[in-house]
Design an enzyme around this catalytic site. Structure first.
Site, short mmCIF file in Angstrom:
data_model
loop_
_atom_site.label_atom_id
_atom_site.label_comp_id
_atom_site.label_asym_id
_atom_site.label_seq_id
_atom_site.Cartn_x
_atom_site.Cartn_y
_atom_site.Cartn_z
N ASP A 36 -1.41 2.73 -5.00
CA ASP A 36 -1.04 2.26 -3.66
C ASP A 36 0.41 2.69 -3.42
O ASP A 36 1.27 2.52 -4.29
CB ASP A 36 -1.18 0.73 -3.63
CG ASP A 36 -1.01 0.16 -2.23
OD1 ASP A 36 -1.16 0.92 -1.27
OD2 ASP A 36 -0.73 -1.04 -2.13
N ILE A 37 0.69 3.24 -2.23
CA ILE A 37 2.06 3.63 -1.90
C ILE A 37 2.89 2.37 -1.68
O ILE A 37 2.52 1.49 -0.89
CB ILE A 37 2.10 4.52 -0.64
CG1 ILE A 37 1.28 5.79 -0.87
CG2 ILE A 37 3.55 4.87 -0.28
CD1 ILE A 37 1.18 6.67 0.36
N GLU A 80 -3.27 3.30 2.67
CA GLU A 80 -2.37 3.99 1.75
C GLU A 80 -2.84 3.90 0.29
O GLU A 80 -2.08 4.19 -0.63
CB GLU A 80 -0.95 3.43 1.86
CG GLU A 80 -0.79 1.99 1.39
CD GLU A 80 -1.04 0.96 2.47
OE1 GLU A 80 -0.50 -0.16 2.36
OE2 GLU A 80 -1.78 1.26 3.42
#
Length: 302
Positions: free
Chosen positions: A173-174, A217
């Site tokens: 996950d960003i 994301e």
């Protein structure tokens, strides 16, 4: 670059018939041969087959039954089947097409007819595969989309279960991506997602590994026949490579650049498990990576 030949499986209980078709097609295709329906089904589950030439009359399991089983299996249902048979009446030909064959060729085979039919059907399959692949790619990042992931992961789970091999998931996950979007705008956010997707593709080296956009994301990587320690190395590699992009992220709380948090989970599947349980474990590990400070790799406890 040398082109890869399509792969054809020839199924016939008479070895002379196999030799005849092998002589006709051998220069243009990679060939597998089976002398029984059961052997044919074993081959298609372990090899990538582009087209099957299938005899109708065979002891034990005839061609109609083989074709029926192929079409009922999600993994093999899209492989074109051409019946090769000495049965020349309309009823037999009709039955072959009704059970899912794409064509029906009478014995003795004519070399020009066999070559033309096989070539035409493989070209059609390549077109269908291309259109299907386009529909399974995430339009923004160029990696596989969620639908493709669901299909591929299901197949890899079944393969790992059958072969008693480890299967690993890397979930990432960003970090603080909402803040990135709020600060830089959604166009910059889209470009950030594209850069992350390209970095993930470049980080994978094996043909069987798959990266997909899981949602927003979040990205997910499927690593067949991969131990936990090997999967952790992949997770660390993608984390380092994404940070090395040096995409400025002034509103991040962990770095001046875009980073990712990574969760890793590995199992050797058995019949008491579900594929969803592996994803859940990787998700738990990702949560732990965020809880421990982000921009790091955490491993699921199994």
């Amino acid at each position: 670059m040398k082109s890869i030949k399509p792969t054809v499986l020839i199924v016939d209980d008479t070895r002379l018939n196999i030799k005849i078709m092998t002589d006709i097609l051998g220069d243009s295709y990679n060939l597998f041969c089976a002398t029984s329906g059961r052997q044919a089904l074993e081959i298609v589950t372990s090899q990538k087959i582009d087209l099957i030439l299938l005899d109708v009359i065979m002891p034990g399991m005839d061609g109609y039954e083989v074709c029926t089983r192929l079409k009922k299996d999600h993994q093999t249902q899209n492989i074109p089947v051409i019946f090769i048979s000495a049965l020349t009446n309309v009823a037999d030909e009709t039955k072959g097409l009704e059970v899912g064959a794409i064509d029906y060729i009478f014995k003795p085979v004519s070399p020009p007819i066999l070559k033309a039919r096989v070539r035409n059907h493989i070209e059609l399959k390549n077109c269908r595969d291309m259109f299907e692949k386009q529909s399974l790619i995430d339009g923004l990042t160029g990696v596989a989309n969620r639908h493709y992931f669901d299909q591929a992961f299901h197949q890899e789970w079944r393969r790992a279960l059958r072969n008693n091999n480890p299967l690993s998931i890397v979930f990432l996950d960003i970090d603080f991506f909402k803040k990135y979007n709020d600060h830089y705008g959604h166009l910059a956010g889209d470009e950030c997602l594209r850069k992350v997707g390209n970095s993930l593709k470049d980080s994978l080296q094996r043909a069987g590994d798959l990266v997909a956009r899981y949602g927003g994301e979040e990205f997910i990587i499927v690593l067949p026949v991969t131990s936990q320690s090997e999967a952790v190395k992949v997770g660390e590699k993608v984390r380092r490579n994404i940070k090395a992009l040096m995409v400025t992220h002034q509103t991040s709380e962990v770095s001046d650049y875009v980073t990712v948090s990574v969760g890793v989970a590995t199992v050797v599947p058995n019949n008491d498990m579900t594929s969803a349980s592996l994803i859940a474990k990787a998700d738990e590990a990702l949560y732990q990576a965020k809880k421990k400070g982000r921009n790091l790799v955490a491993v699921a406890e199994l």
